[in-house]
Design an enzyme around this catalytic site. Structure first.
Site, PDB file in Angstrom:
ATOM      1  N   THR A 121       0.823  -1.214   0.000  1.00 14.10           N
ATOM      2  CA  THR A 121       0.000   0.000   0.000  1.00 14.10           C
ATOM      3  C   THR A 121       0.855   1.261   0.000  1.00 14.10           C
ATOM      4  OG1 THR A 121      -0.255  -0.363   2.380  1.00 14.10           O
ATOM      5  CG2 THR A 121      -2.100  -0.978   0.974  1.00 14.10           C
ATOM      6  N   THR A 122       2.061   1.211   0.601  1.00 13.16           N
ATOM      7  CA  THR A 122       2.977   2.346   0.499  1.00 13.16           C
ATOM      8  C   THR A 122       3.386   2.575  -0.948  1.00 13.16           C
ATOM      9  OG1 THR A 122       3.783   2.071   2.759  1.00 13.16           O
ATOM     10  CG2 THR A 122       5.238   3.226   1.242  1.00 13.16           C
ATOM     11  N   TYR A 174     -13.389  -3.394   2.384  1.00 12.31           N
ATOM     12  CA  TYR A 174     -14.696  -3.192   1.756  1.00 12.31           C
ATOM     13  C   TYR A 174     -15.602  -4.406   1.934  1.00 12.31           C
ATOM     14  CZ  TYR A 174     -18.368  -1.255  -1.084  1.00 12.31           C
ATOM     15  OH  TYR A 174     -19.576  -0.769  -1.477  1.00 12.31           O
ATOM     16  N   TYR A 180      -0.947  -9.883   5.856  1.00 13.51           N
ATOM     17  CA  TYR A 180      -0.899  -8.490   6.317  1.00 13.51           C
ATOM     18  C   TYR A 180      -2.150  -8.222   7.141  1.00 13.51           C
ATOM     19  CZ  TYR A 180      -0.096  -3.405   5.884  1.00 13.51           C
ATOM     20  OH  TYR A 180       0.134  -2.070   6.124  1.00 13.51           O
ATOM     21  N   ARG A 239      -6.992  -0.156   8.273  1.00 15.57           N
ATOM     22  CA  ARG A 239      -7.290   0.098   6.866  1.00 15.57           C
ATOM     23  C   ARG A 239      -8.334  -0.870   6.302  1.00 15.57           C
ATOM     24  NH1 ARG A 239      -4.038   3.527   3.758  1.00 15.57           N
ATOM     25  NH2 ARG A 239      -2.199   4.326   4.828  1.00 15.57           N
ATOM     26  N   LYS A 266       2.629  -9.704   8.829  1.00 14.61           N
ATOM     27  CA  LYS A 266       2.967  -8.298   9.026  1.00 14.61           C
ATOM     28  C   LYS A 266       1.882  -7.724   9.912  1.00 14.61           C
ATOM     29  CE  LYS A 266       3.416  -3.812   6.745  1.00 14.61           C
ATOM     30  NZ  LYS A 266       3.270  -3.039   5.479  1.00 14.61           N
ATOM     31  N   ILE A 301       8.420  -4.332   8.436  1.00 14.17           N
ATOM     32  CA  ILE A 301       8.225  -3.824   7.083  1.00 14.17           C
ATOM     33  C   ILE A 301       7.994  -2.330   7.237  1.00 14.17           C
ATOM     34  CG2 ILE A 301       6.796  -3.913   5.012  1.00 14.17           C
ATOM     35  CD1 ILE A 301       6.338  -6.865   5.571  1.00 14.17           C
TER      36      ILE A 301
END
Length: 290
Positions: free
Chosen positions: A43-44, A106, A132, A137, A160, A202
């Site tokens: 996402t980064t 979502y 992750y 988020r 992560k 990370i």
């Protein structure tokens, strides 16, 4: 396979397009700085706004430039498991070492749905998988028992953790009975996470200060937690400044000051306010990064 400082790479843009030359330069610089691993198109890396071609190209370039110097953990996650399998297969073909998978955003599945999503990806792909877990988020997160159940799948090799719960590695290690990569997803708490049983992070900040973040995690691996905490205190202002506005705008601006890329992001990310830029520049000067 994964330990220490692992950079969640930004994706550089120039005039709205993927800047392949800058990406190659960034990867080489990261390796020269001693980084322990690289994560393209997380996402980064603004993966939600990359085209399929761009997503795959970033993985390909990262693998090429890394040339096996450090492991590459390719972002392949999606709330659509079929798409996640597609990206996983490409990562395998490109030569990545493992894939990073997020799920839930979502769709908001329950724990059974999360398990089945990741199991589907596992059963239909070839590379090792790191999960992750980022409920801030994705809204939903993996419960400890669900992660332990997923860890029974042979190619699920780590997590992560961006839950903010520093008891997680302690509780998860009690239930997972195999070698497992426990990676923090948060620079600010990574030393505390490592004390609880983690083996690295990370990192977003290692886009900007890779040598310092590598040193911090080396100290952790050697059990020198007091020294690691002192270094983390020194880096604390940088961690905070990079997130004054939504990530990765801060990291990209900081990297532009290093001459690595432009500060350009894609909508809905917008340019930083001048006050934020001034703060990042000041802190980088104090840390003698520029």
């Amino acid at each position: 396979m994964f330990y220490g400082a692992i950079t969640a790479l930004i994706t550089p843009f120039k005039n709205g397009q993927l800047d392949e030359d800058a990406l190659r330069k960034i990867v080489r610089w990261q390796i020269d700085q001693g980084i322990n691993g690289l994560v393209p198109v997380g996402t980064t890396g603004e993966s939600p706004t990359l085209s399929e071609h761009e997503h795959k190209r970033v993985i390909e370039i990262t693998v090429q430039e890394t040339n096996k110097a450090v492991p590459v953990l390719a972002g392949a996650g999606s709330n659509n498991p079929v798409e996640a399998v597609n990206y996983s297969e490409y990562a395998y073909q490109a030569g990545a070492d493992a894939t990073l998978h997020v799920a839930g955003y979502y769709n908001r599945p329950n724990q059974t749905g999360l398990y089945e999503h990741f199991k589907y990806v596992h059963d239909n792909s070839k590379l090792p998988i790191i999960l992750y877990n980022i409920p801030p988020r994705s809204v939903v997160g993996l419960e400890v028992s669900t992660l332990a159940r997923l860890a029974e799948l042979p190619r699920v090799i780590g997590v992560k953790d961006a839950t903010g719960d520093l008891t997680r590695p302690i509780r998860e290690r009690a239930l997972i009975n195999k070698p497992f990569n426990f990676l923090s997803g948060d620079d600010v708490t990574s030393v505390a996470y490592n004390i609880g049983g983690g083996n690295g992070c990370i990192s977003v900040a290692s886009n900007v200060a890779p040598k310092q973040i590598v040193e911090l995690h080396r100290l952790c691996r050697e059990g020198k937690y007091e020294e690691a905490a002192q270094l983390q205190d020194k880096l604390f202002a940088l961690h905070c400044a990079l997130f004054i506005e939504p990530n990765p705008a801060g990291a990209k601006y900081a990297m532009s000051l290093l001459g690595l890329c432009t500060e350009e992001c894609r909508l809905p990310m917008v340019p930083l306010q001048d006050s934020t830029k001034a703060t990042i520049r000041r802190i980088m000067e104090e840390l003698e990064l520029i």
